[in-house]
Design an enzyme around this catalytic site. Structure first.
Site, mmCIF file in Angstrom:
data_model
loop_
_atom_site.group_PDB
_atom_site.id
_atom_site.type_symbol
_atom_site.label_atom_id
_atom_site.label_comp_id
_atom_site.label_asym_id
_atom_site.label_seq_id
_atom_site.Cartn_x
_atom_site.Cartn_y
_atom_site.Cartn_z
ATOM 1 N N HIS A 93 93.210 63.152 51.208
ATOM 2 C CA HIS A 93 92.584 62.761 49.940
ATOM 3 C C HIS A 93 93.617 62.972 48.837
ATOM 4 O O HIS A 93 94.020 64.100 48.567
ATOM 5 C CB HIS A 93 91.325 63.587 49.705
ATOM 6 C CG HIS A 93 90.421 63.591 50.910
ATOM 7 N ND1 HIS A 93 89.432 62.671 51.094
ATOM 8 C CD2 HIS A 93 90.419 64.390 52.007
ATOM 9 C CE1 HIS A 93 88.826 62.901 52.256
ATOM 10 N NE2 HIS A 93 89.416 63.944 52.825
ATOM 11 N N ASN A 121 100.495 68.203 50.904
ATOM 12 C CA ASN A 121 99.941 68.588 49.606
ATOM 13 C C ASN A 121 101.019 69.374 48.880
ATOM 14 O O ASN A 121 101.095 70.598 48.999
ATOM 15 C CB ASN A 121 98.683 69.447 49.790
ATOM 16 C CG ASN A 121 98.151 69.957 48.462
ATOM 17 O OD1 ASN A 121 98.365 69.345 47.423
ATOM 18 N ND2 ASN A 121 97.468 71.093 48.493
ATOM 19 N N MET A 165 99.232 65.887 44.403
ATOM 20 C CA MET A 165 98.353 66.943 44.891
ATOM 21 C C MET A 165 97.255 66.310 45.718
ATOM 22 O O MET A 165 96.791 65.233 45.397
ATOM 23 C CB MET A 165 97.758 67.721 43.720
ATOM 24 C CG MET A 165 97.211 69.081 44.085
ATOM 25 S SD MET A 165 95.562 69.084 44.774
ATOM 26 C CE MET A 165 94.586 68.437 43.453
ATOM 27 N N CYS A 166 96.876 66.977 46.787
ATOM 28 C CA CYS A 166 95.948 66.363 47.718
ATOM 29 C C CYS A 166 94.998 67.387 48.316
ATOM 30 O O CYS A 166 95.237 68.589 48.278
ATOM 31 C CB CYS A 166 96.712 65.689 48.865
ATOM 32 S SG CYS A 166 97.946 64.506 48.302
ATOM 33 N N GLY A 167 93.926 66.850 48.892
ATOM 34 C CA GLY A 167 93.070 67.624 49.771
ATOM 35 C C GLY A 167 93.408 67.226 51.188
ATOM 36 O O GLY A 167 93.350 66.030 51.531
#
Length: 639
Positions: free
Chosen positions: A55, A79, A1-3
């Protein structure tokens, strides 16, 4: 999972960094605490500049920093989780796998075919350098957040981000509709200064051609929220994404050919676990329940095993059982949805590894002495008698536990914990009591939560968003040898039961619809529920849970689960002539019974805002659909 975030600008007078708000960058970093970096792409003729900001929350394979760039100058921000459709090995990272497959795509059709194969939640931004193309979008259900912001005509800037902060004035952010995948020709944009979005919408694989009126409706629906100077088109080639699920079966009757009566003439007067046992005596019904349990169990399995489990730094062996930490948590009320998710997680989480059950409660003030049996108190007593008959309530609601935080979900949660311990007494079940005061609620709403709920803004969004934020943070108390001790859940994966009510007629509005319009009306309502779940729930929930550096996973929205349930007539899934606690989500209750659950199988639906007692906490007169003034930006003087 990411920003993930991308800024595209045609404005050469300002650095591209100037268009990315520092507060938004902080929100993105909280989503991805394990790696943060940025990449700028500048094209001189015609001029455009792209900032890519990635991120990463590390969950699978080796840590893979984003954005990814290859030798051809293609860039990917990803993401998502690939659970099926495209092979990801046990030691591979799905971002790298996805980037490899995208690099092999030589046409629009290739890219659409690739995304049509994917099973799992995703949002992405992909820069295809050779074609000056920017692709982006969200999965079919919108399980991962992606927002967009368009500048005025003069500024010529587009921003895409997983999460963003509210601005006191200026251009507002909106959720990217989960209607398909979007593409921008950046060369044409830079040349004409006119931003044109090409939409490639979803269509069901069983449909030879997408109905023209369906395409028109999608275009109109997406266009209505866009600024006037943004143009939305569909290519004449009529390229589409293939939907990962089948359309809803709108047949009224089940395999037996019998339809439930709407007059309720055969309604049993007493709701009990034995009521469910009678349904399971039917061979066809029991077979269907077993099929449903199997497909849901597989969905949970994918979501609890697709993550890195830490090993000892020297021996690379798993630490001893006594020292192991939880990697998986469940948003847990003790209701039927969370109980089934927890019971199935128990089947697949490695033996000896704890599972965290996150249970949230709100209070306005310290408990005062009850003067008399109010209506709410009487209702709570009914719930207690259901989940902990006879002497069971004595230790559930003893002096050690009795407090202003003994809200309905806390009581059913403790009872649910007992059921799970009975199913597997060797498992460490960390029942995390998360207690939130009104003061802390107000403080964290203004510091963090209001930006995560944004751009949604209703009272309902506030109640659910705040409840999920505190629950998924996982800071509370666990019982250790009868004593409550502080605890913070280390789990990076948070399982949510969302999607069960929407597919299995779990809401009270479904009963109202059924009484008015029968099975045909109920079918239309359930179809609408899944169509709007991306805009009503999932983007918000992803932003909320992701703020803690954790990933939301939704087993009931697994593509195989949705397709299985969509294949069934509504009468096989629910029977709203039966009382609350049985008729809604009937097939799920029967599955729970087969899994060994007991009293929780006949608990009526209770929404988190009521079960946690956050609803009406600050304003008893407001309605769920009202715009929530508490979510608006406050100046320093107002705080």
């Amino acid at each position: 999972m990411c920003g993930i975030c991308c800024v595209v600008t045609l404005c050469s007078q300002h650095a591209v960094h100037d268009f990315l708000n520092e507060d938004t960058l902080c929100c993105l970093r909280r989503r991805g605490p394990d790696s943060s970096q940025q990449l700028i792409k500048t094209v001189s003729e015609p001029f455009y500049e792209c900032l890519f900001s990635g991120h990463v929350l590390h969950l699978r394979g080796p840590v893979t920093a984003q954005p990814l760039e290859d030798a051809s100058n293609n860039v990917l921000l990803w993401n998502g989780e690939i659970f099926n459709g495209v092979h990801v090995g046990d030691v591979e990272n799905d971002t790298e796998v996805m980037f490899h497959h995208l690099a092999l795509c030589s046409s629009e059709a290739d890219i659409l075919s690739l995304f049509s194969l994917l099973r799992g939640p995703w949002s992405f931004i992909y820069y295809q350098a050779s074609r000056h193309a920017l692709w982006f979008g969200r999965d079919y259900f919108g399980r991962r957040s992606l927002l967009w912001q368009f500048s005025g005509e003069a500024d010529s800037t587009l921003c895409l981000a997983s999460v963003a902060v509210q601005a006191e004035s200026g251009n507002q952010w909106q959720e990217v509709p989960a209607s398909g995948i979007f593409k921008i020709d950046l060369k044409a944009y830079a040349t004409t200064k006119c931003l044109c979005l090409t939409l490639f919408p979803w269509k069901y694989s069983c449909t030879e051609k997408a109905a023209p009126e369906g395409v028109i409706n999608v275009l109109d629906q997406v266009s209505k929220d866009l600024p006037d100077h943004i143009h939305l088109v569909m290519k004449e080639s009529k390229l589409f994404l293939t939907a990962p699920v089948i359309p809803l079966n709108k047949t009224a009757c089940g395999a037996s050919g019998e339809c439930p009566d709407t007059d309720g003439s055969n309604i049993p007067h007493v709701v009990s676990v034995e009521t469910l046992q009678g349904f399971l005596a039917e061979e066809q019904k029991r077979k269907l329940v077993h099929q449903f349990t199997a497909v849901l169990s597989e969905a949970v399995k994918r979501r609890v095993l697709s993550l890195v489990r830490e090993r000892d730094g020297n021996t690379r062996e798993l630490p001893s059982i006594s020292g192991r930490k939880a990697h998986v948590a469940v948003l847990f009320s003790g209701g039927i949805d969370s109980m089934v998710v927890a019971a199935l997680a128990d089947k697949h989480v490695p033996a000896g590894e704890p599972i965290d059950l996150l249970n949230v409660a709100f209070t306005a003030k310290q408990q005062t002495k009850q003067k008399g049996p109010t209506k709410n108190h009487a209702s709570q007593e009914v719930q207690l008698s259901l989940v902990c008959p006879q002497e069971g309530c004595q230790d559930l609601d003893s002096g050690a536990h009795l407090s202003c935080f003994d809200v309905p979900d806390r009581i059913t949660g403790r009872a649910g914990l007992k059921e799970l311990k009975a199913i597997n007494p060797s498992r460490t079940w960390n029942f995390v009591e998360i207690n939130v005061t009104l003061e802390e609620l107000k403080k964290m709403r203004q510091e963090r939560i209001h930006d995560l709920i944004y751009p949604l803004d209703t009272v309902l969004d506030d109640s659910i968003g705040c409840a999920i934020w505190f629950a998924s943070r996982g800071e509370g108390f666990v019982s250790n040898q009868g004593e409550l001790k502080p605890y913070k859940s280390p789990a990076k994966v948070v399982l949510s039961g969302i999607g069960a009510d929407e597919q299995l007629a779990g809401y009270s509005r479904h009963r109202v619809c059924f009484k008015k319009y029968g099975l045909e009306g109920l079918n239309k309502e359930l179809e609408m529920e899944l169509d709007r779940i991306s805009s009503r729930n999932l983007g918000r929930d992803d932003r909320i849970i992701g703020d803690h550096g954790k990933e939301a996973r939704f087993p009931f929205l697994d593509e195989d689960v949705v397709s299985f349930l969509s294949s069934l007539p509504v009468s096989e899934k629910a029977d709203l002539t039966l009382p609350r606690g049985v008729g809604e989500k009937l097939i799920l209750r029967l599955a729970a019974k087969e899994l060994g659950l007991t009293a929780s199988t006949v608990l009526p639906k209770r929404a988190v805002q009521f079960g946690s007692r956050i609803a009406k906490l600050e304003n008893s007169r407001e309605k769920a659909a009202d715009t929530c003034s508490r979510l608006k930006l406050l100046s320093v003087g107002e705080l």
